[in-house]
Design an enzyme around this catalytic site. Structure first.
Site, PDB file in Angstrom:
ATOM      1  N   ASP A  45       0.856  -1.187   0.000  1.00 49.19           N
ATOM      2  CA  ASP A  45       0.000   0.000   0.000  1.00 49.19           C
ATOM      3  C   ASP A  45       0.893   1.238   0.000  1.00 49.19           C
ATOM      4  O   ASP A  45       1.684   1.439   0.925  1.00 49.19           O
ATOM      5  CB  ASP A  45      -0.901  -0.017   1.241  1.00 49.19           C
ATOM      6  CG  ASP A  45      -2.001   1.022   1.182  1.00 49.19           C
ATOM      7  OD1 ASP A  45      -2.128   1.695   0.143  1.00 49.19           O
ATOM      8  OD2 ASP A  45      -2.738   1.164   2.179  1.00 49.19           O
ATOM      9  N   ASP A  80      -2.812   2.329  -6.123  1.00 46.45           N
ATOM     10  CA  ASP A  80      -1.754   2.377  -5.111  1.00 46.45           C
ATOM     11  C   ASP A  80      -1.762   1.202  -4.148  1.00 46.45           C
ATOM     12  O   ASP A  80      -1.105   1.248  -3.115  1.00 46.45           O
ATOM     13  CB  ASP A  80      -1.874   3.682  -4.311  1.00 46.45           C
ATOM     14  CG  ASP A  80      -3.196   3.802  -3.568  1.00 46.45           C
ATOM     15  OD1 ASP A  80      -4.168   3.121  -3.959  1.00 46.45           O
ATOM     16  OD2 ASP A  80      -3.271   4.579  -2.600  1.00 46.45           O
ATOM     17  N   GLU A  81      -2.448   0.131  -4.499  1.00 52.14           N
ATOM     18  CA  GLU A  81      -2.619  -0.961  -3.539  1.00 52.14           C
ATOM     19  C   GLU A  81      -2.779  -2.279  -4.289  1.00 52.14           C
ATOM     20  O   GLU A  81      -3.481  -2.350  -5.292  1.00 52.14           O
ATOM     21  CB  GLU A  81      -3.861  -0.663  -2.704  1.00 52.14           C
ATOM     22  CG  GLU A  81      -4.135  -1.590  -1.568  1.00 52.14           C
ATOM     23  CD  GLU A  81      -5.411  -1.193  -0.832  1.00 52.14           C
ATOM     24  OE1 GLU A  81      -5.719  -1.878   0.158  1.00 52.14           O
ATOM     25  OE2 GLU A  81      -6.103  -0.231  -1.244  1.00 52.14           O
TER      26      GLU A  81
END
EC number: 2.7.7.7
Length: 354
Positions: free
Chosen positions: A10, A105-106
């Protein structure tokens, strides 16, 4: 329960981190990425300086400014975020093809069968964090655990810029003390109901039978019973088909001119050809491309249909790409677009011969 090695990665305040990287004047002051307060804008994300004032994602920009009058709100640049996400996923693919993106983003990574670092998921996670920091100049947090549920909790345990590992032997003790509000799928309504029933931790939840939980919470009660024991059999799903294969390298010292860039091409192409050789037969290499990131983080990509995958073709593409900036280069990448043969076959199957 099968023993797996799952990493949840993350990025830390991703959009804000990209903005602070590209404009260092933003660092150290409360800032957010979002819409204008004059047009009912909403905060997409903010840095940790802004969070100290209570600013949060999904908050109206107007309310955020009331909490933090000095807050600087910048407009989002989604293409910059998408490009950074692509670079991160390029790093991921060095370790495994089992990648499940949750957002830009993860992502989850299943490294159970990875041969890197003798199969150590912890060392793989450490290396990913190091490479992202070195290549993109942003930080990521990571969690390592035997399943997705625990890996996601672990990645949040030492944010920002942290790594937390839950080994199989630690699962029972770790989960027992976990507040039920941290369980996957437990929202405010369910959390409030659990609290009213006197269930605040997973240890309390374990006192309830599977049948009693199903009666109280319906089918979700079955999942609660499993999560309270650290059980989560969800697989890491990678349903998307690859569009390209590439290799890239960030250099410790900027490459000052085209000649120094061209000198790096052979080793990059060797690595690319090794990666192509490992692909399954459902892909066919198509258009070659090169990527150049200059010292100021501006970048360009050049590709050409019908060009070969030989050294001379890549030399020509690199020359054209370099000419667009003409500045020292911090990163070079070479790759090839892929043709999905399986997709073409399946499409033909929809229209069988009469």
């Amino acid at each position: 329960m099968s023993l797996r090695k799952i990493i949840h990665v993350d990025c830390d305040c991703f959009y804000a981190a990209i903005e602070m990287r590209d404009d260092p004047r933003l660092a150290g002051r409360p800032m957010a990425v979002g819409g204008s307060p004059d047009h009912r804008g909403v905060i997409a994300t903010c840095n940790y300086e802004a969070r100290a004032y209570g600013v949060r994602s999904a908050m109206s920009s107007r309310h955020a400014l009331k909490l933090c009058p000095d807050l600087l709100i910048v407009k989002p640049r989604f293409e910059a975020y998408r490009e950074a996400s692509r670079e991160i996923h390029t790093i991921f693919r060095d370790y495994t093809e089992l990648i499940e993106p949750l957002s830009l983003d993860e992502a989850y990574l299943d490294v159970s069968d990875s041969q890197w670092y003798s199969g150590s998921a912890t060392r793989i996670a450490e290396d990913i964090r190091r490479r992202v920091a070195r290549t993109l100049h942003i930080t990521v947090s990571a969690g390592v655990a035997p399943n997705k549920f625990l890996a996601k909790i672990a990645s949040d345990w030492r944010k920002p810029n942290g790594l937390f590992v839950i080994t199989p032997n630690e699962v029972e003790t770790f989960v027992a003390a976990l507040p039920v509000a941290r369980l996957h799928g437990v929202g405010k309504v369910t959390a409030d109901k659990l609290t009213r029933l006197g269930i605040e931790t997973c240890l309390h939840l374990r006192e309830w039978s599977r049948l009693a939980l199903v009666r109280e919470f319906g089918s979700f009660g079955e999942r609660l019973w499993g999560l309270a024991r650290g059980i989560d059999e969800r697989a890491v799903h990678n349903d998307s088909r690859r569009q390209s294969v590439s290799v890239e390298n960030t250099y410790d010292t900027d490459l000052p001119d085209l000649a120094s860039c061209l000198a790096r091409l052979p080793e990059l192409l060797d690595s690319l050809n090794e990666r192509i050789a490992r692909m399954d037969s459902s892909y066919r290499p198509d258009k070659p491309f090169v990527k150049v990131k200059f010292h100021d983080f501006s970048q360009t990509t050049m590709e050409q249909a019908g060009a070969g995958r030989d050294l001379e073709s890549y030399r020509q593409l690199l020359g054209q790409a370099f000419a667009r900036g003409g500045k020292p280069v911090r990163l070079l990448g070479v790759g090839v677009r892929l043709r999905d043969l399986r997709g073409a076959h399946e499409q033909l199957e929809l229209f069988p011969p009469k």
